[in-house]
Design a protein around this motif. Structure first.
Motif, PDB file in Angstrom:
ATOM      1  N   THR A  60      -2.848  -2.335  -5.140  1.00 49.43           N
ATOM      2  CA  THR A  60      -1.771  -1.428  -4.731  1.00 49.43           C
ATOM      3  C   THR A  60      -0.595  -2.208  -4.165  1.00 49.43           C
ATOM      4  O   THR A  60       0.570  -1.963  -4.525  1.00 49.43           O
ATOM      5  N   SER A  61      -0.875  -3.156  -3.303  1.00 48.79           N
ATOM      6  CA  SER A  61       0.178  -3.971  -2.695  1.00 48.79           C
ATOM      7  C   SER A  61       0.919  -4.797  -3.742  1.00 48.79           C
ATOM      8  O   SER A  61       2.150  -4.869  -3.742  1.00 48.79           O
ATOM      9  N   VAL A  63       1.223  -4.247  -6.972  1.00 47.54           N
ATOM     10  CA  VAL A  63       2.007  -3.374  -7.853  1.00 47.54           C
ATOM     11  C   VAL A  63       3.289  -2.944  -7.149  1.00 47.54           C
ATOM     12  O   VAL A  63       4.372  -2.913  -7.749  1.00 47.54           O
ATOM     13  N   GLN A  64       3.205  -2.632  -5.867  1.00 51.71           N
ATOM     14  CA  GLN A  64       4.400  -2.249  -5.106  1.00 51.71           C
ATOM     15  C   GLN A  64       5.406  -3.384  -5.033  1.00 51.71           C
ATOM     16  O   GLN A  64       6.606  -3.141  -4.926  1.00 51.71           O
ATOM     17  N   GLN A  65       4.916  -4.619  -5.125  1.00 53.27           N
ATOM     18  CA  GLN A  65       5.809  -5.784  -5.087  1.00 53.27           C
ATOM     19  C   GLN A  65       6.325  -6.169  -6.467  1.00 53.27           C
ATOM     20  O   GLN A  65       7.058  -7.143  -6.599  1.00 53.27           O
ATOM     21  N   GLY A  66       5.910  -5.427  -7.515  1.00 59.79           N
ATOM     22  CA  GLY A  66       6.464  -5.657  -8.842  1.00 59.79           C
ATOM     23  C   GLY A  66       5.518  -6.237  -9.884  1.00 59.79           C
ATOM     24  O   GLY A  66       5.904  -6.428 -11.028  1.00 59.79           O
ATOM     25  N   GLU A  69       0.004  -3.618 -13.116  1.00 62.87           N
ATOM     26  CA  GLU A  69      -1.320  -3.226 -12.629  1.00 62.87           C
ATOM     27  C   GLU A  69      -2.423  -4.021 -13.310  1.00 62.87           C
ATOM     28  O   GLU A  69      -3.409  -4.396 -12.683  1.00 62.87           O
TER      29      GLU A  69
END
Length: 80
Positions: A60-61, A63-66, A69
């Protein structure tokens, strides 16, 4: 005579190389037996990757940073 033999040798080598390239291009597996495999950071994972809670948080972290997945799943399962 030497030119003719050299030309024949070159033609033979090119012919053999061409035949090998064609054979190498053919798929080695049926599509039904292929798995969903991916390799990142020298780690290969195939199929559905099972993650624990910490690894899911890592994905999750990331993916949030770019990060994608798919890549995050492989890297977090190996290093997370």
């Amino acid at each position: 005579m030497k030119r003719v033999m050299t030309g024949a040798l070159i033609a033979a080598v090119v012919g053999i190389g061409g035949a090998g390239a064609a054979a190498a291009a053919e798929p080695s597996h049926d599509q039904n037996t292929r798995q969903d495999c991916r390799t990142y950071s020298s780690v290969t994972k195939c199929g559905q990757v099972q993650l624990d809670e910490k690894q899911r948080a890592c994905v999750t972290s990331a993916v949030q940073q770019g990060m994608t997945e798919r890549r995050a799943t492989v890297e977090c399962s190996a290093f997370g």
